[in-house]
Design an enzyme around this catalytic site. Structure first.
Site, PDB file in Angstrom:
ATOM      1  N   ASP A 109      41.775  14.321 -13.756  1.00 55.49           N
ATOM      2  CA  ASP A 109      42.966  14.440 -14.593  1.00 55.49           C
ATOM      3  C   ASP A 109      43.998  13.375 -14.254  1.00 55.49           C
ATOM      4  O   ASP A 109      43.858  12.637 -13.273  1.00 55.49           O
ATOM      5  CB  ASP A 109      43.567  15.853 -14.474  1.00 55.49           C
ATOM      6  CG  ASP A 109      43.603  16.381 -13.043  1.00 55.49           C
ATOM      7  OD1 ASP A 109      43.503  15.575 -12.104  1.00 55.49           O
ATOM      8  OD2 ASP A 109      43.727  17.598 -12.864  1.00 55.49           O
ATOM      9  N   GLU A 137      44.675  25.216 -17.560  1.00 59.42           N
ATOM     10  CA  GLU A 137      45.503  26.362 -17.213  1.00 59.42           C
ATOM     11  C   GLU A 137      44.873  27.642 -17.755  1.00 59.42           C
ATOM     12  O   GLU A 137      43.955  27.598 -18.580  1.00 59.42           O
ATOM     13  CB  GLU A 137      46.892  26.158 -17.829  1.00 59.42           C
ATOM     14  CG  GLU A 137      47.620  24.911 -17.321  1.00 59.42           C
ATOM     15  CD  GLU A 137      48.245  25.094 -15.931  1.00 59.42           C
ATOM     16  OE1 GLU A 137      47.708  25.870 -15.120  1.00 59.42           O
ATOM     17  OE2 GLU A 137      49.265  24.448 -15.662  1.00 59.42           O
ATOM     18  N   ASP A 197      47.003  29.422  -9.768  1.00 57.32           N
ATOM     19  CA  ASP A 197      46.654  30.320 -10.881  1.00 57.32           C
ATOM     20  C   ASP A 197      45.189  30.172 -11.303  1.00 57.32           C
ATOM     21  O   ASP A 197      44.791  30.605 -12.378  1.00 57.32           O
ATOM     22  CB  ASP A 197      47.567  30.056 -12.093  1.00 57.32           C
ATOM     23  CG  ASP A 197      47.464  28.610 -12.589  1.00 57.32           C
ATOM     24  OD1 ASP A 197      46.634  27.842 -12.054  1.00 57.32           O
ATOM     25  OD2 ASP A 197      48.201  28.252 -13.523  1.00 57.32           O
ATOM     26  N   HIS A 243      43.488  27.425 -11.963  1.00 52.21           N
ATOM     27  CA  HIS A 243      43.087  26.356 -12.892  1.00 52.21           C
ATOM     28  C   HIS A 243      42.180  25.345 -12.197  1.00 52.21           C
ATOM     29  O   HIS A 243      42.324  25.081 -11.018  1.00 52.21           O
ATOM     30  CB  HIS A 243      44.296  25.673 -13.546  1.00 52.21           C
ATOM     31  CG  HIS A 243      45.186  24.860 -12.654  1.00 52.21           C
ATOM     32  ND1 HIS A 243      46.524  25.151 -12.470  1.00 52.21           N
ATOM     33  CD2 HIS A 243      44.960  23.752 -11.916  1.00 52.21           C
ATOM     34  CE1 HIS A 243      47.065  24.257 -11.666  1.00 52.21           C
ATOM     35  NE2 HIS A 243      46.138  23.396 -11.301  1.00 52.21           N
TER      36      HIS A 243
HETATM   37  C1  GLP Z   1      46.722  19.983  -9.488  1.00 51.65           C
HETATM   38  C2  GLP Z   1      45.461  19.306  -9.985  1.00 51.65           C
HETATM   39  C3  GLP Z   1      44.227  20.120  -9.666  1.00 51.65           C
HETATM   40  C4  GLP Z   1      44.241  20.532  -8.215  1.00 51.65           C
HETATM   41  C5  GLP Z   1      45.459  21.372  -7.950  1.00 51.65           C
HETATM   42  C6  GLP Z   1      45.537  21.917  -6.537  1.00 51.65           C
HETATM   43  O1  GLP Z   1      47.186  20.951 -10.346  1.00 51.65           O
HETATM   44  N1  GLP Z   1      45.492  19.078 -11.380  1.00 51.65           N
HETATM   45  O2  GLP Z   1      43.073  19.373  -9.967  1.00 51.65           O
HETATM   46  O3  GLP Z   1      43.063  21.247  -7.915  1.00 51.65           O
HETATM   47  O4  GLP Z   1      46.594  20.537  -8.198  1.00 51.65           O
HETATM   48  O5  GLP Z   1      46.119  21.023  -5.663  1.00 51.65           O
HETATM   49  P1  GLP Z   1      46.170  21.236  -4.106  1.00 51.65           P
HETATM   50  O6  GLP Z   1      44.830  20.884  -3.597  1.00 51.65           O
HETATM   51  O7  GLP Z   1      47.232  20.270  -3.640  1.00 51.65           O
HETATM   52  O8  GLP Z   1      46.542  22.659  -3.866  1.00 51.65           O
END
Ligand code: GLP
Length: 262
Positions: free
Chosen positions: A70, A146, A139, A141
């Protein structure tokens, strides 16, 4: 779906990095190994191990093609919170991957829909993704899919929820209004079309997402739960992320995958 429970974050990352390095090294075909990659804090320990292994000559990324999950809409590549910047700082500039093998959605593209459609086509042109590494949001995702995103979704433009903008504001001076409201993201279906999906789930704040995924059944409120329908899906997690699992669920996965425990 496999759930590999490791004692802590470091061991979870070590297991995941070794698993991916083994997959790259055992790929004997001429066509490249196609690797999906995430951003976030969860994969950082894996990326550190990739760099160490690459510098030690234990793995090469010369025949690896990557597709990132993303990217925020509206952040230029050089913005220090763009995912392009994150990936180059934390991985790509330290390893031997050719620049032309790196694919990251362009959140500044003039035509965002075309950008997303071309991304799907490019993935297909390589014969699909061999292994998609991912994390998950609080959440549940995956990528930026989402709650209530279709579990068949493909790469497209996503609106971020207020919750996600609040969680991600830690990288934007703790101001949720500075977090872009939109992102480009591979779809849940893009991830689950990969031959192998490997997600990292670490820490107390992900315990509910892990529980909903493992025990809650497949449902669109927790997009991560789509993994249950995949033939070769693995979640690598640490003990703290297991805090909401039923004792029997925890014991079951600890027992059947005990040979994987580091
Ligand atoms: C963002 C990204 C996700 C990722 C999430 C969790 O929302 N779009 O791909 O998995 O963050 O991030 P973290 O690993 O910092 O908790």
């Amino acid at each position: 779906m496999k759930l590999i429970i490791q004692k802590n974050y470091d061991l979870m990352c070590e297991w995941a990095a070794n698993h991916i390095i083994d997959a790259i090294n055992s790929h004997k075909e001429k066509r490249p190994f196609v690797l999906g990659l995430p951003t976030g804090s969860s994969p950082l320990g894996v990326y550190k191990r990739f760099i160490i292994a690459n510098k030690a000559g234990k793995v090469s990324f010369k025949n690896v093609v990557t597709f990132n999950m993303d990217e925020y809409v509206g952040l230029p590549r050089k913005h220090d919170q763009s995912y392009w910047y994150f990936m180059h700082e934390n991985l790509f500039k330290h390893i031997d991957i050719p620049a032309e093998n790196i694919n990251i959605l362009d959140g500044m593209a003039a035509d965002l829909e075309e950008e997303c459609a071309n991304y799907e086509k490019k993935i297909a042109s390589y014969g699909g993704i061999d292994l998609f590494l991912g994390g998950c949001g609080v959440d549940g995702h995956i990528a930026f899919n989402e709650p209530f995103t279709s579990l068949n979704s493909r790469t497209g433009i996503r609106d971020l929820t207020e919750d996600t903008r609040i969680v991600n504001s830690r990288f934007f001076g703790n101001d949720p209004t500075k977090v872009p409201a939109k992102a480009l993201s591979v779809g849940v279906g893009t991830v689950t079309d990969s031959k192998v999906v490997l997600l990292l789930i670490s820490g107390h704040n992900k315990a509910r997402a892990l529980k909903e995924c493992v025990e809650g059944g497949v449902n669109q409120m927790w997009t991560i739960s789509a993994l249950n329908l995949h033939n070769d899906a693995i979640i690598a997690c640490d003990e703290t992320a297991c805090g909401e699992l039923q004792v029997n669920t925890y014991k079951y996965f600890r027992d059947i995958f005990k040979s994987e425990r580091l």
